[in-house]
Design a protein around this motif. Structure first.
Motif, PDB file in Angstrom:
ATOM      1  N   LEU A 302      68.751 -94.475  65.154  1.00 22.78           N
ATOM      2  CA  LEU A 302      67.679 -94.735  66.112  1.00 22.78           C
ATOM      3  C   LEU A 302      67.712 -93.788  67.304  1.00 22.78           C
ATOM      4  CD1 LEU A 302      67.653 -98.643  66.140  1.00 22.78           C
ATOM      5  CD2 LEU A 302      66.000 -97.110  65.050  1.00 22.78           C
ATOM      6  N   GLY A 303      68.862 -93.358  67.718  1.00 24.01           N
ATOM      7  CA  GLY A 303      68.947 -92.428  68.829  1.00 24.01           C
ATOM      8  C   GLY A 303      68.928 -93.102  70.179  1.00 24.01           C
ATOM      9  N   ALA A 304      69.392 -92.361  71.193  1.00 21.71           N
ATOM     10  CA  ALA A 304      69.558 -92.921  72.526  1.00 21.71           C
ATOM     11  C   ALA A 304      68.237 -93.272  73.184  1.00 21.71           C
ATOM     12  CB  ALA A 304      70.331 -91.945  73.408  1.00 21.71           C
ATOM     13  N   SER A 305      67.192 -92.476  72.956  1.00 19.69           N
ATOM     14  CA  SER A 305      65.928 -92.723  73.656  1.00 19.69           C
ATOM     15  C   SER A 305      65.310 -94.064  73.270  1.00 19.69           C
ATOM     16  CB  SER A 305      64.932 -91.595  73.376  1.00 19.69           C
ATOM     17  OG  SER A 305      64.542 -91.578  72.016  1.00 19.69           O
ATOM     18  N   SER A 306      65.610 -94.549  72.069  1.00 13.43           N
ATOM     19  CA  SER A 306      65.037 -95.836  71.652  1.00 13.43           C
ATOM     20  C   SER A 306      65.630 -97.004  72.426  1.00 13.43           C
ATOM     21  CB  SER A 306      65.227 -96.046  70.142  1.00 13.43           C
ATOM     22  OG  SER A 306      66.594 -96.182  69.813  1.00 13.43           O
ATOM     23  N   LYS A 307      66.721 -96.766  73.166  1.00 10.52           N
ATOM     24  CA  LYS A 307      67.317 -97.836  73.960  1.00 10.52           C
ATOM     25  C   LYS A 307      66.444 -98.244  75.145  1.00 10.52           C
ATOM     26  CE  LYS A 307      72.139 -96.857  72.759  1.00 10.52           C
ATOM     27  NZ  LYS A 307      73.489 -96.491  73.258  1.00 10.52           N
ATOM     28  N   VAL A 308      65.419 -97.442  75.450  1.00  7.39           N
ATOM     29  CA  VAL A 308      64.479 -97.830  76.506  1.00  7.39           C
ATOM     30  C   VAL A 308      63.098 -98.126  75.922  1.00  7.39           C
ATOM     31  CG1 VAL A 308      65.692 -96.651  78.362  1.00  7.39           C
ATOM     32  CG2 VAL A 308      63.995 -95.405  77.047  1.00  7.39           C
ATOM     33  N   ASN A 309      63.016 -98.252  74.615  1.00  9.45           N
ATOM     34  CA  ASN A 309      61.766 -98.646  73.960  1.00  9.45           C
ATOM     35  C   ASN A 309      61.698-100.175  73.961  1.00  9.45           C
ATOM     36  OD1 ASN A 309      59.618 -99.241  72.305  1.00  9.45           O
ATOM     37  ND2 ASN A 309      60.239 -97.889  70.632  1.00  9.45           N
ATOM     38  N   ALA A 310      60.764-100.711  74.763  1.00  8.27           N
ATOM     39  CA  ALA A 310      60.664-102.169  74.898  1.00  8.27           C
ATOM     40  C   ALA A 310      59.419-102.725  74.227  1.00  8.27           C
ATOM     41  CB  ALA A 310      60.696-102.563  76.370  1.00  8.27           C
TER      42      ALA A 310
END
Length: 358
Positions: A302-310
């Motif tokens: 998923l990658g790090a940027s998806s950690k801020v996908n809400a």
């Protein structure tokens, strides 16, 4: 509420096992933990003795404790659903969202999002004391609106331990549920490049992931259960050397946020070896049984940027993945709880990855 996870008659007849839960931080990926908790609460074969949580894991922990105090397992499930739905609704009009092409292709990352890239650049060029001088934090508003901290403090059946990092000493600070406040939860989730340090009793705190993601040591003296289930969302292993600046930073963060947990697991393995060799008295030292629920095959790409996908679609995707993973794990390992650990720590520290799912 979300689709109900139904119990099976065979499960209801099995013995209830008392466990500790260790919940990692990881931004939106904490919705995977939500799904795991939802499945454990619905299953009926698990009794929670204590929870240690960091960042998103801390938010899951206080939501569970709040709902459990007022409505038992179903109340906890409803409160977790409400928390994550509120996160999604608050982010609906945020510029940090997927590129339309990624939406069409079913890609969850935000690499092509101008909002994400702008935020990423700002946090690298300026400190939060410069670009966010009023310390605006929508997440704090969500937690305050969703969580009744009086209920959390009254939760006698489940102990909570929330980790933050003391900025001045570099040591972990563990806050107890009996004194829990919204400031303590926000301290646990305070990323220093995005938010000002959270001040508690004139001491500055940053995200707990740096020194306890999550902390396991409170379980040794504050819980009557020797079984600890780590719900892991940050990969310990990632094959190959990262090449882009973004991937290098991501891997550095993963290594940093896993280091404290690995140190505690190494210490547990060391004590177990001494017990096995008869060098410690089992009357004074308890064997810790470690278990891990993870799904690296699905979460790692998923990658790090998806950690801020809400986005709600993404959060419910992770929730459903967590449910499926936890249900499968319980079917395989419920009988091991109270009897033996299901993670080979010795193999882990010989440089070979543990079979989290086996």
């Amino acid at each position: 509420m979300s689709a109900k996870v139904t119990d099976h008659p065979r499960k209801a007849a099995q013995k209830t096992k008392r466990v500790n839960l260790a919940l990692q931080g990881g931004g939106s990926h904490g919705a995977f933990t939500w799904g795991v908790l939802d499945a454990l609460l619905a299953d009926g074969r698990i009794e929670i003795a204590a929870i240690s949580g960091t960042s998103a894991g801390a938010m899951n922990a206080v939501a569970l404790a709040d709902g459990f105090t007022s409505g038992g397992p179903e109340g906890a499930r409803e409160k977790l659903h409400h928390l994550w739905l509120s996160v999604s609704e608050a982010a609906r009009h945020s510029p940090v969202k997927r590129d339309p092409l990624d939406v069409m292709m079913g890609i969850w990352s935000l690499e092509r999002s101008w909002g994400y890239q702008t935020m990423n650049m700002m946090t690298r060029l300026f400190s939060p004391y410069q670009f966010n001088p009023t310390d605006m934090n929508p997440l704090r508003d969500i937690v305050e609106a969703c969580i009744d901290f009086e209920c959390v403090r009254r939760c006698d059946s489940i102990r909570l331990f929330i980790s933050a990092t003391n900025v001045e000493t570099g040591r972990v600070k563990v806050f107890d549920s009996r004194t829990m406040t919204v400031d303590m939860v926000m301290a646990s989730a305070c990323l220093p490049n995005m938010f000002k340090a959270v001040m508690i009793d004139n001491v500055p705190y940053w995200d707990g992931g740096y020194m306890g993601n999550p902390a396991l040591f409170p379980f040794h003296t504050e819980s009557d259960s020797a079984d600890t289930i780590v719900i892991q969302i940050n990969p310990v292993e990632r094959k190959g050397a990262p090449r882009s600046a973004h991937d290098i930073q991501n891997r550095l963060n993963e290594i940093s946020f896993n280091s404290s947990l690995l140190k505690e697991l190494r210490a547990i393995d060391f004590v177990t070896r001494l017990l096995d060799d008869g060098k410690l008295d089992e009357a004074h030292y308890r064997r810790a049984r470690i278990h891990i629920i993870a799904n690296e095959a699905e979460l790692n790409p998923l990658g790090a940027s998806s950690k801020v996908n809400a986005e709600w679609a993404f959060l419910t995707h992770l929730r459903d993945l967590g449910r499926e993973t936890a249900t499968a794990w319980l079917d395989r390992h419920h009988g091991d709880l109270g009897e033996r650990g299901t993670v080979d720590l010795r193999t882990m520290f010989q440089g070979i990855g543990p079979e989290h799912q086996g």
